[in-house]
Design a protein around this motif. Structure first.
Motif, PDB file in Angstrom:
ATOM      1  N   PRO A 236      -6.454  -4.023  -9.464  1.00 52.93           N
ATOM      2  CA  PRO A 236      -4.977  -3.870  -9.406  1.00 52.93           C
ATOM      3  C   PRO A 236      -4.043  -4.482 -10.350  1.00 52.93           C
ATOM      4  O   PRO A 236      -4.347  -5.730 -10.888  1.00 52.93           O
ATOM      5  CB  PRO A 236      -4.555  -4.269  -8.062  1.00 52.93           C
ATOM      6  CG  PRO A 236      -5.763  -4.514  -7.234  1.00 52.93           C
ATOM      7  CD  PRO A 236      -6.592  -4.778  -8.321  1.00 52.93           C
ATOM      8  N   ASP A 237      -3.296  -3.613 -11.226  1.00 54.08           N
ATOM      9  CA  ASP A 237      -2.494  -4.546 -12.441  1.00 54.08           C
ATOM     10  C   ASP A 237      -3.110  -4.848 -13.570  1.00 54.08           C
ATOM     11  O   ASP A 237      -2.772  -5.738 -14.312  1.00 54.08           O
ATOM     12  CB  ASP A 237      -1.489  -5.397 -11.888  1.00 54.08           C
ATOM     13  CG  ASP A 237      -0.509  -4.895 -10.819  1.00 54.08           C
ATOM     14  OD1 ASP A 237      -0.054  -3.971 -10.866  1.00 54.08           O
ATOM     15  OD2 ASP A 237      -0.305  -5.718  -9.821  1.00 54.08           O
ATOM     16  N   TYR A 238      -4.551  -4.331 -13.558  1.00 50.20           N
ATOM     17  CA  TYR A 238      -5.370  -4.684 -14.748  1.00 50.20           C
ATOM     18  C   TYR A 238      -5.720  -3.236 -15.233  1.00 50.20           C
ATOM     19  O   TYR A 238      -5.799  -2.942 -16.320  1.00 50.20           O
ATOM     20  CB  TYR A 238      -6.633  -5.341 -14.327  1.00 50.20           C
ATOM     21  CG  TYR A 238      -7.317  -5.911 -15.621  1.00 50.20           C
ATOM     22  CD1 TYR A 238      -7.040  -6.936 -16.550  1.00 50.20           C
ATOM     23  CD2 TYR A 238      -8.635  -5.072 -15.914  1.00 50.20           C
ATOM     24  CE1 TYR A 238      -7.671  -7.101 -17.814  1.00 50.20           C
ATOM     25  CE2 TYR A 238      -9.264  -5.386 -16.928  1.00 50.20           C
ATOM     26  CZ  TYR A 238      -8.838  -6.573 -17.768  1.00 50.20           C
ATOM     27  OH  TYR A 238      -9.752  -6.448 -19.033  1.00 50.20           O
ATOM     28  N   HIS A 239      -6.442  -2.437 -14.261  1.00 53.84           N
ATOM     29  CA  HIS A 239      -7.066  -1.255 -14.481  1.00 53.84           C
ATOM     30  C   HIS A 239      -6.031  -0.178 -14.097  1.00 53.84           C
ATOM     31  O   HIS A 239      -6.008   1.146 -14.703  1.00 53.84           O
ATOM     32  CB  HIS A 239      -8.462  -0.979 -13.669  1.00 53.84           C
ATOM     33  CG  HIS A 239      -9.263  -1.774 -14.207  1.00 53.84           C
ATOM     34  ND1 HIS A 239     -10.024  -2.716 -13.579  1.00 53.84           N
ATOM     35  CD2 HIS A 239     -10.103  -1.864 -15.605  1.00 53.84           C
ATOM     36  CE1 HIS A 239     -11.111  -3.154 -14.156  1.00 53.84           C
ATOM     37  NE2 HIS A 239     -11.129  -2.756 -15.256  1.00 53.84           N
ATOM     38  N   TYR A 240      -4.986  -0.476 -13.118  1.00 53.83           N
ATOM     39  CA  TYR A 240      -3.963   0.526 -12.816  1.00 53.83           C
ATOM     40  C   TYR A 240      -2.980  -0.257 -12.197  1.00 53.83           C
ATOM     41  O   TYR A 240      -2.936  -1.452 -11.984  1.00 53.83           O
ATOM     42  CB  TYR A 240      -4.727   1.346 -11.652  1.00 53.83           C
ATOM     43  CG  TYR A 240      -4.798   1.000 -10.467  1.00 53.83           C
ATOM     44  CD1 TYR A 240      -3.872   0.804  -9.217  1.00 53.83           C
ATOM     45  CD2 TYR A 240      -6.006   0.128 -10.194  1.00 53.83           C
ATOM     46  CE1 TYR A 240      -3.983   0.389  -8.048  1.00 53.83           C
ATOM     47  CE2 TYR A 240      -6.031  -0.579  -8.733  1.00 53.83           C
ATOM     48  CZ  TYR A 240      -5.189  -0.094  -7.782  1.00 53.83           C
ATOM     49  OH  TYR A 240      -5.410  -0.760  -6.591  1.00 53.83           O
ATOM     50  N   ILE A 241      -1.631   0.550 -12.357  1.00 51.69           N
ATOM     51  CA  ILE A 241      -0.516  -0.138 -11.915  1.00 51.69           C
ATOM     52  C   ILE A 241      -0.369   0.156 -10.345  1.00 51.69           C
ATOM     53  O   ILE A 241      -0.394   0.981  -9.893  1.00 51.69           O
ATOM     54  CB  ILE A 241       0.821   0.444 -12.416  1.00 51.69           C
ATOM     55  CG1 ILE A 241       0.757   0.251 -13.881  1.00 51.69           C
ATOM     56  CG2 ILE A 241       2.067  -0.256 -11.951  1.00 51.69           C
ATOM     57  CD1 ILE A 241       1.651   1.157 -14.593  1.00 51.69           C
ATOM     58  N   SER A 242      -0.378  -1.327  -9.746  1.00 51.28           N
ATOM     59  CA  SER A 242      -0.655  -1.178  -8.176  1.00 51.28           C
ATOM     60  C   SER A 242       0.753  -1.234  -7.469  1.00 51.28           C
ATOM     61  O   SER A 242       1.638  -2.007  -7.752  1.00 51.28           O
ATOM     62  CB  SER A 242      -1.443  -2.374  -7.649  1.00 51.28           C
ATOM     63  OG  SER A 242      -1.639  -2.582  -6.434  1.00 51.28           O
ATOM     64  N   VAL A 243       0.800  -0.453  -6.448  1.00 48.58           N
ATOM     65  CA  VAL A 243       1.991  -0.734  -5.586  1.00 48.58           C
ATOM     66  C   VAL A 243       1.470  -1.226  -4.052  1.00 48.58           C
ATOM     67  O   VAL A 243       0.866  -0.772  -3.372  1.00 48.58           O
ATOM     68  CB  VAL A 243       2.732   0.634  -5.407  1.00 48.58           C
ATOM     69  CG1 VAL A 243       3.990   0.609  -4.342  1.00 48.58           C
ATOM     70  CG2 VAL A 243       3.192   1.283  -6.633  1.00 48.58           C
ATOM     71  N   ASP A 244       1.996  -2.512  -4.013  1.00 45.83           N
ATOM     72  CA  ASP A 244       1.951  -3.009  -2.358  1.00 45.83           C
ATOM     73  C   ASP A 244       2.478  -2.098  -1.254  1.00 45.83           C
ATOM     74  O   ASP A 244       3.569  -1.730  -1.286  1.00 45.83           O
ATOM     75  CB  ASP A 244       2.239  -4.394  -2.453  1.00 45.83           C
ATOM     76  CG  ASP A 244       1.163  -5.290  -3.540  1.00 45.83           C
ATOM     77  OD1 ASP A 244       0.176  -5.025  -3.605  1.00 45.83           O
ATOM     78  OD2 ASP A 244       1.783  -6.428  -3.896  1.00 45.83           O
ATOM     79  N   HIS A 245       1.682  -2.123  -0.152  1.00 39.95           N
ATOM     80  CA  HIS A 245       2.123  -1.284   0.751  1.00 39.95           C
ATOM     81  C   HIS A 245       1.765  -1.748   2.202  1.00 39.95           C
ATOM     82  O   HIS A 245       2.305  -1.128   3.530  1.00 39.95           O
ATOM     83  CB  HIS A 245       2.292   0.375   0.770  1.00 39.95           C
ATOM     84  CG  HIS A 245       0.551   0.409   0.633  1.00 39.95           C
ATOM     85  ND1 HIS A 245      -0.112   0.781   1.660  1.00 39.95           N
ATOM     86  CD2 HIS A 245      -0.491   0.445  -0.492  1.00 39.95           C
ATOM     87  CE1 HIS A 245      -1.563   1.103   1.326  1.00 39.95           C
ATOM     88  NE2 HIS A 245      -1.736   0.780  -0.030  1.00 39.95           N
ATOM     89  N   ASP A 246       0.844  -2.721   2.289  1.00 38.79           N
ATOM     90  CA  ASP A 246       0.284  -3.132   3.560  1.00 38.79           C
ATOM     91  C   ASP A 246       1.136  -3.805   4.395  1.00 38.79           C
ATOM     92  O   ASP A 246       1.068  -3.798   5.547  1.00 38.79           O
ATOM     93  CB  ASP A 246      -1.017  -4.062   3.308  1.00 38.79           C
ATOM     94  CG  ASP A 246      -2.191  -3.478   2.621  1.00 38.79           C
ATOM     95  OD1 ASP A 246      -2.191  -2.099   2.946  1.00 38.79           O
ATOM     96  OD2 ASP A 246      -2.928  -4.108   2.095  1.00 38.79           O
ATOM     97  N   ASP A 247       2.386  -4.368   3.813  1.00 33.77           N
ATOM     98  CA  ASP A 247       3.093  -5.127   4.811  1.00 33.77           C
ATOM     99  C   ASP A 247       4.349  -4.307   5.427  1.00 33.77           C
ATOM    100  O   ASP A 247       5.080  -4.505   5.798  1.00 33.77           O
ATOM    101  CB  ASP A 247       3.748  -6.047   3.809  1.00 33.77           C
ATOM    102  CG  ASP A 247       4.389  -5.693   2.664  1.00 33.77           C
ATOM    103  OD1 ASP A 247       4.141  -4.708   1.986  1.00 33.77           O
ATOM    104  OD2 ASP A 247       5.613  -6.342   2.091  1.00 33.77           O
TER     105      ASP A 247
END
Length: 313
Positions: A236-247
């Motif tokens: 995450p945030d190295y190979h793709y732009i990550s959106v956190d959602h677990d919380d």
């Protein structure tokens, strides 16, 4: 020493089918101490065949010891639960399955996409069809013609969360259907190839051919943080732009979708003007694709991951 390689011969134009076909050829030509029997799963389908999720469906290869019936399963299917929990319907002999090699379908449901509690062997994924690799490489050569979008775009089948977003004016959500049926592979790849950032949305499964195709284009992939694992990790945030959602906590599906869409917009707003970071992530994604997302790289990974000794334990 005999081994059966069982897969559907009719899908070799698709990325997964080409991997099965090329891996079979590799085994025949490079592993002389095993007698490989290449079997078309179409000849094994029964009257109760349940479709793509059936054990003889096109997204599986079974590597079977014909004497013990122990087998290794290579899966590109987007619902691992069909193999593990619904095997009475799909026909899998789960007791004799000594390994599942996959990075697809490793979630419990198709709403919240929580990781499944199962010890699978992480693998990789491919483009939709073989020709897409050539189209991607041609478009990648003209990367300077791309634009940085002011609004996130997505193109695919519209259902579930995707359909919900199609009514949200903050997004540009488009179907792959058109008045004549569906976009061709070339039309589709050219469409997403216009942008330096592309959105991928979960559907029937978490990981999708679209993710691989966006990475291959050298476009920055923006998506929900993955719970599926890969042999060579997608960071995450190295190979793709990550959106956190677990919380995210919600009382109903609509509320969950609303919070999820807000998270995606917030992440896009954080990243969209940082062209240096976008290019950094896009370049890393392209390098990952070259080593993990092509048909040939998937075959190389199988050469490394398949352990025939497990079939005699």
């Amino acid at each position: 020493m005999d081994i059966n390689l069982i897969y559907d011969f009719g899908y070799t134009n698709y990325g997964y089918g080409a991997v099965f076909n090329d891996y079979s050829s590799y085994c025949l030509n490079n592993i002389p101490d095993i007698n490989f029997n290449i079997i078309d799963s179409n000849n094994l389908k029964s009257s109760t065949y349940s479709g793509n999720n059936d054990k003889y469906g096109p997204l599986y290869m079974m590597i079977e010891n014909p004497d013990t019936k122990k087998y290794i399963l290579i899966s590109y299917w987007d619902k691992l639960v069909d193999i593990i929990y619904h095997h009475s319907v799909t026909g899998f002999d789960i007791e004799n399955c000594v390994d599942i090699i996959t990075s697809a379908g490793c979630v419990n449901d198709i709403t919240y996409f929580k990781p499944i509690d199962y010890n699978y062997t992480p693998f990789s994924y491919t483009c939709t069809v073989q020709d897409n690799e050539k189209i991607i490489d041609e478009i990648y050569k003209n990367i300077e013609n791309r634009v940085y979008p002011e609004i996130l775009s997505f193109r695919g089948f519209l259902y579930q969360f995707r359909e919900y977003l199609s009514y949200d004016s903050r997004f540009n959500i488009n179907s792959t259907r058109n008045p004549n049926g569906f976009l061709s592979s070339e039309e589709y790849i050219n469409d997403i190839g216009k942008y330096h950032i592309n959105l991928s949305l979960n559907g029937a499964g978490e990981i999708c051919n679209r993710d691989i195709e966006i990475l291959g284009l050298g476009s920055a992939l923006l998506r929900l943080k993955l719970s599926s694992k890969f042999h060579n990790e997608l960071i995450p945030d190295y190979h793709y732009i990550s959106v956190d959602h677990d919380d995210i906590e919600s009382t109903c599906l609509e509320d969950y979708y609303k919070q999820l869409s807000d998270r995606i917009i917030q992440r896009f707003e954080q990243i969209k003007d940082n062209k240096g970071l976008i290019q950094f992530i896009a370049n890393n994604g392209r390098k990952w694709y070259e080593k993990n997302g092509t048909i040939s790289s998937n075959v190389k990974l199988l050469n490394k991951l398949v352990n025939f000794n497990k079939l005699w334990i």
